[in-house]
Scaffold this active site. Structure first.
Site, PDB file in Angstrom:
ATOM      1  N   GLU A   1       0.822  -1.201   0.000  1.00 47.57           N
ATOM      2  CA  GLU A   1       0.000   0.000   0.000  1.00 47.57           C
ATOM      3  C   GLU A   1       0.859   1.255   0.000  1.00 47.57           C
ATOM      4  O   GLU A   1       1.954   1.259   0.578  1.00 47.57           O
ATOM      5  CB  GLU A   1      -0.892   0.017   1.248  1.00 47.57           C
ATOM      6  CG  GLU A   1      -2.016  -0.991   1.139  1.00 47.57           C
ATOM      7  CD  GLU A   1      -2.353  -1.618   2.459  1.00 47.57           C
ATOM      8  OE1 GLU A   1      -1.427  -1.967   3.204  1.00 47.57           O
ATOM      9  OE2 GLU A   1      -3.553  -1.781   2.733  1.00 47.57           O
TER      10      GLU A   1
ATOM     11  N   CYS B   1       3.129   8.753   1.274  1.00 46.56           N
ATOM     12  CA  CYS B   1       3.715   7.861   2.281  1.00 46.56           C
ATOM     13  C   CYS B   1       4.021   6.526   1.596  1.00 46.56           C
ATOM     14  O   CYS B   1       3.109   5.881   1.083  1.00 46.56           O
ATOM     15  CB  CYS B   1       2.709   7.687   3.424  1.00 46.56           C
ATOM     16  SG  CYS B   1       3.234   6.484   4.663  1.00 46.56           S
TER      17      CYS B   1
ATOM     18  N   CYS C   1       6.325  -6.338   7.412  1.00 51.80           N
ATOM     19  CA  CYS C   1       7.415  -5.805   8.246  1.00 51.80           C
ATOM     20  C   CYS C   1       7.883  -6.879   9.223  1.00 51.80           C
ATOM     21  O   CYS C   1       7.062  -7.541   9.848  1.00 51.80           O
ATOM     22  CB  CYS C   1       6.945  -4.562   9.004  1.00 51.80           C
ATOM     23  SG  CYS C   1       8.282  -3.828   9.991  1.00 51.80           S
TER      24      CYS C   1
ATOM     25  N   CYS D   1       5.771  -4.516  15.752  1.00 55.64           N
ATOM     26  CA  CYS D   1       5.387  -3.706  16.906  1.00 55.64           C
ATOM     27  C   CYS D   1       3.959  -4.077  17.331  1.00 55.64           C
ATOM     28  O   CYS D   1       3.125  -4.428  16.494  1.00 55.64           O
ATOM     29  CB  CYS D   1       5.468  -2.222  16.565  1.00 55.64           C
ATOM     30  SG  CYS D   1       7.139  -1.726  16.123  1.00 55.64           S
TER      31      CYS D   1
ATOM     32  N   CYS E   1       0.843  -2.200  15.530  1.00 60.94           N
ATOM     33  CA  CYS E   1       0.893  -1.887  14.095  1.00 60.94           C
ATOM     34  C   CYS E   1       0.418  -3.063  13.254  1.00 60.94           C
ATOM     35  O   CYS E   1       0.812  -4.205  13.489  1.00 60.94           O
ATOM     36  CB  CYS E   1       2.329  -1.526  13.723  1.00 60.94           C
ATOM     37  SG  CYS E   1       2.567  -1.233  11.958  1.00 60.94           S
TER      38      CYS E   1
ATOM     39  N   GLY F   1       6.955  -1.636   6.627  1.00 60.80           N
ATOM     40  CA  GLY F   1       8.366  -1.973   6.520  1.00 60.80           C
ATOM     41  C   GLY F   1       9.248  -1.085   7.364  1.00 60.80           C
ATOM     42  O   GLY F   1       8.873   0.030   7.734  1.00 60.80           O
ATOM     43  N   GLU F   2      10.437  -1.600   7.697  1.00 60.58           N
ATOM     44  CA  GLU F   2      11.425  -0.833   8.459  1.00 60.58           C
ATOM     45  C   GLU F   2      12.502  -0.370   7.463  1.00 60.58           C
ATOM     46  O   GLU F   2      13.281  -1.184   6.973  1.00 60.58           O
ATOM     47  CB  GLU F   2      12.012  -1.722   9.567  1.00 60.58           C
ATOM     48  CG  GLU F   2      13.245  -1.168  10.257  1.00 60.58           C
ATOM     49  CD  GLU F   2      13.165   0.318  10.614  1.00 60.58           C
ATOM     50  OE1 GLU F   2      12.219   0.720  11.296  1.00 60.58           O
ATOM     51  OE2 GLU F   2      14.060   1.072  10.190  1.00 60.58           O
TER      52      GLU F   2
ATOM     53  N   SER G   1      11.058   6.261  15.949  1.00 58.00           N
ATOM     54  CA  SER G   1       9.851   5.766  16.621  1.00 58.00           C
ATOM     55  C   SER G   1      10.228   5.347  18.031  1.00 58.00           C
ATOM     56  O   SER G   1      10.687   4.234  18.242  1.00 58.00           O
ATOM     57  CB  SER G   1       9.279   4.580  15.841  1.00 58.00           C
ATOM     58  OG  SER G   1       8.712   5.029  14.638  1.00 58.00           O
ATOM     59  N   LEU G   2      10.025   6.247  18.988  1.00 59.62           N
ATOM     60  CA  LEU G   2      10.467   5.981  20.361  1.00 59.62           C
ATOM     61  C   LEU G   2       9.398   5.196  21.129  1.00 59.62           C
ATOM     62  O   LEU G   2       9.646   4.095  21.605  1.00 59.62           O
ATOM     63  CB  LEU G   2      10.784   7.302  21.066  1.00 59.62           C
ATOM     64  CG  LEU G   2      11.421   7.174  22.432  1.00 59.62           C
ATOM     65  CD1 LEU G   2      12.852   6.671  22.327  1.00 59.62           C
ATOM     66  CD2 LEU G   2      11.397   8.502  23.189  1.00 59.62           C
ATOM     67  N   HIS G   3       8.224   5.771  21.273  1.00 60.72           N
ATOM     68  CA  HIS G   3       7.040   5.126  21.877  1.00 60.72           C
ATOM     69  C   HIS G   3       7.139   4.832  23.368  1.00 60.72           C
ATOM     70  O   HIS G   3       6.117   4.604  24.013  1.00 60.72           O
ATOM     71  CB  HIS G   3       6.666   3.843  21.135  1.00 60.72           C
ATOM     72  CG  HIS G   3       6.531   4.027  19.656  1.00 60.72           C
ATOM     73  ND1 HIS G   3       5.882   5.113  19.110  1.00 60.72           N
ATOM     74  CD2 HIS G   3       6.972   3.295  18.606  1.00 60.72           C
ATOM     75  CE1 HIS G   3       5.929   5.031  17.795  1.00 60.72           C
ATOM     76  NE2 HIS G   3       6.585   3.940  17.461  1.00 60.72           N
TER      77      HIS G   3
ATOM     78  N   CYS H   1      -1.513   5.971   9.997  1.00 65.17           N
ATOM     79  CA  CYS H   1      -0.288   5.335  10.502  1.00 65.17           C
ATOM     80  C   CYS H   1      -0.610   3.997  11.131  1.00 65.17           C
ATOM     81  O   CYS H   1      -1.480   3.908  12.001  1.00 65.17           O
ATOM     82  CB  CYS H   1       0.346   6.190  11.598  1.00 65.17           C
ATOM     83  SG  CYS H   1       0.858   7.793  11.063  1.00 65.17           S
TER      84      CYS H   1
HETATM   85  N1  SAH Z   1       8.729   1.173  10.344  1.00 60.88           N
HETATM   86  C1  SAH Z   1       8.995   2.536  10.534  1.00 60.88           C
HETATM   87  C2  SAH Z   1       8.203   3.436   9.606  1.00 60.88           C
HETATM   88  C3  SAH Z   1       6.725   3.148   9.436  1.00 60.88           C
HETATM   89  S1  SAH Z   1       5.610   3.442  10.726  1.00 60.88           S
HETATM   90  C4  SAH Z   1       8.783   2.932  11.968  1.00 60.88           C
HETATM   91  O1  SAH Z   1       8.212   2.163  12.714  1.00 60.88           O
HETATM   92  O2  SAH Z   1       9.235   4.013  12.327  1.00 60.88           O
HETATM   93  C5  SAH Z   1       5.322   5.189  10.828  1.00 60.88           C
HETATM   94  C6  SAH Z   1       4.877   5.627  12.239  1.00 60.88           C
HETATM   95  O3  SAH Z   1       3.544   5.185  12.549  1.00 60.88           O
HETATM   96  C7  SAH Z   1       5.772   5.044  13.306  1.00 60.88           C
HETATM   97  O4  SAH Z   1       6.130   5.987  14.266  1.00 60.88           O
HETATM   98  C8  SAH Z   1       4.873   3.979  13.879  1.00 60.88           C
HETATM   99  O5  SAH Z   1       5.287   3.602  15.135  1.00 60.88           O
HETATM  100  C9  SAH Z   1       3.515   4.620  13.834  1.00 60.88           C
HETATM  101  N2  SAH Z   1       2.408   3.665  14.011  1.00 60.88           N
HETATM  102  C10 SAH Z   1       2.411   2.347  13.750  1.00 60.88           C
HETATM  103  N3  SAH Z   1       1.215   1.790  14.054  1.00 60.88           N
HETATM  104  C11 SAH Z   1       0.432   2.791  14.507  1.00 60.88           C
HETATM  105  C12 SAH Z   1      -0.934   2.855  14.956  1.00 60.88           C
HETATM  106  N4  SAH Z   1      -1.719   1.787  14.972  1.00 60.88           N
HETATM  107  N5  SAH Z   1      -1.411   4.063  15.323  1.00 60.88           N
HETATM  108  C13 SAH Z   1      -0.633   5.172  15.270  1.00 60.88           C
HETATM  109  N6  SAH Z   1       0.648   5.174  14.845  1.00 60.88           N
HETATM  110  C14 SAH Z   1       1.194   3.989  14.473  1.00 60.88           C
HETATM  111 FE1  SF4 Z   2       7.221  -2.250  11.287  1.00 55.04          FE
HETATM  112 FE2  SF4 Z   2       7.152   0.389  11.803  1.00 55.04          FE
HETATM  113 FE3  SF4 Z   2       4.904  -1.121  11.972  1.00 55.04          FE
HETATM  114 FE4  SF4 Z   2       6.855  -1.400  13.798  1.00 55.04          FE
HETATM  115  S1  SF4 Z   2       5.597   0.435  13.423  1.00 55.04           S
HETATM  116  S2  SF4 Z   2       5.741  -3.083  12.749  1.00 55.04           S
HETATM  117  S3  SF4 Z   2       8.664  -1.106  12.545  1.00 55.04           S
HETATM  118  S4  SF4 Z   2       6.082  -0.694  10.126  1.00 55.04           S
END
Ligand code: SAH
Ligand code: SF4
Length: 344
Positions: free
Chosen positions: A89, A102, A109, A113, A116, A154-155, A209-211, A328
């Site tokens: 996508e 985007c 991936c 996480c 996600c 993807g990362e 992506s700290l979280h 996201c």
């Molecule tokens: N894989 C990379 C880039 C793609 S994700 C990464 O993780 O950084 C882009 C952003 O969306 C990241 O910060 C990710 O953590 C966030 N994200 C993923 N799942 C989400 C969700 N369900 N709700 C809000 N943000 C999310």
């Molecule tokens: Fe992969 Fe980024 Fe989603 Fe984590 S947030 S599963 S690294 S795409």
């Protein structure tokens, strides 16, 4: 013949390698970017026989759009099928003065996480530079693209070379001519690549992506943290920031059940202050099959003001395309018909 993954110099080198004058390579790139040709025989200025010979051996379009969904806010999600059948996508996010695309960097991936959708089924393969560029071009055909974010599935730093090459091709003046300052790459944290990125592409914006700013919470949310814990990732970010001389961004998904306490806010602010980083708070976009709880609007505002009170510079990201699962973390390479069934 990965034409969409070539810079001008590479297209010219290809031409000379098969005994053609270098300008045939330039004509080829002009044809695919400016004239938007769909086969080699249509390249303006090329001898007919040359185009036909290549058409017999290679298929120029890299992917076809199998579905397109337009959100009530104008966000458009396209499901592309590449030549080998892989589904990916990419999302177009229009505003009056910008058109952001985007892009995905992998089919699925491998990171997985906890919040996600992209990692739910693991990773199928890496995308090639040309396949990443194609996603941008796909939306560029409708409206000129002004910004690109590597934030789809993807990362990016687990497919590093293809990402670097895609950034170079996107900047190619003969093609999209996209300035580095209009590109953002988001990573879940691969220290070696963060340092390398400072050397390779210092002008591109990097988001981490700290979280969570403590290892126990972060390891639950971002499995990569067990391999590269915070101390290593943040040390790489410090080196990155001092090398490029700009503020990095810290992304922080807001999960009502996991990372929104006062202590979390305090730790986040302290981490951001040490890095002189900007904080981007992203309210969790719900994903069917995942157990996290989205925060109430009031809780988002309360967390943001706590972070600010502790000295963090934070803004809240407005979700786009939620109604079509394009926000996201909601990209999962499946038909929306399936998404809708799973929602009901
Ligand atoms: N894989 C990379 C880039 C793609 S994700 C990464 O993780 O950084 C882009 C952003 O969306 C990241 O910060 C990710 O953590 C966030 N994200 C993923 N799942 C989400 C969700 N369900 N709700 C809000 N943000 C999310
Ligand atoms: Fe992969 Fe980024 Fe989603 Fe984590 S947030 S599963 S690294 S795409």
């Amino acid at each position: 013949m990965d034409v969409y993954g070539w810079t001008r110099a590479q297209a010219e080198a290809w031409a000379t390698s098969i005994g053609l004058p270098a300008y045939r390579g330039e004509q080829l790139l002009r044809g695919v970017y400016r004239a938007d040709v769909r086969c080699f025989a249509e390249i303006p200025g090329w001898p007919r026989e040359l185009g036909q010979r290549l058409d017999a051996a290679y298929r120029l379009p890299l992917a076809e759009e199998v579905e397109q969904h337009v959100s009530s806010d104008g966000t458009t999600k396209s499901l592309l099928r590449y030549q080998d059948g892989a589904l990916v996508e990419c999302v177009s996010i229009p505003t009056p003065d910008r058109h952001t695309v985007c892009v995905s960097t992998q089919v699925g991936c491998p990171v997985g996480c906890s919040f996600c959708a992209s990692g739910l089924a693991g990773v199928e393969r890496n995308l090639r530079a040309a396949e990443i560029v194609w996603q941008v071009l796909h939306h560029h055909r409708r409206r000129r693209v002004t910004h690109v974010v590597f934030m789809g599935s993807g990362e990016p730093f687990l497919n590093y070379d293809a990402v670097i090459q895609a950034i170079r091709v996107l900047g190619e003046p003969l093609g999209l001519g996209l300035g580095r300052r209009r590109i953002t790459v988001s990573t879940s944290g691969v220290p070696m690549r963060i340092r390398q990125f400072a050397r390779d592409e210092p002008q591109v914006t990097l988001a981490l992506s700290l979280h969570a700013a403590d290892d126990a919470t972060r390891s639950r949310l971002v499995p990569l943290n067990r391999r590269w814990p915070l101390a290593e990732v943040l040390a790489a970010m410090r080196d990155y920031a001092s090398q490029v001389g700009r503020r990095p961004t810290l992304e922080y998904v807001l999960l009502a059940d996991a990372n929104m306490s006062r202590v979390h806010a305090e730790q986040l602010a302290a981490t951001a202050r040490a890095l002189h980083a900007h904080i981007n708070l992203i309210p969790y976009n719900p994903v069917a099959d995942l157990a996290h709880v989205p925060p109430e609007r009031r809780a988002v505002a309360a967390f943001a003001s706590m972070v600010r009170r502790y000295g963090g510079h934070a803004t809240v990201r407005r979700p786009r395309g939620c109604d079509i699962a394009a926000a996201c973390g909601q990209l999962r390479r499946q038909s929306l018909a399936l998404f809708e069934t799973s929602q009901h």
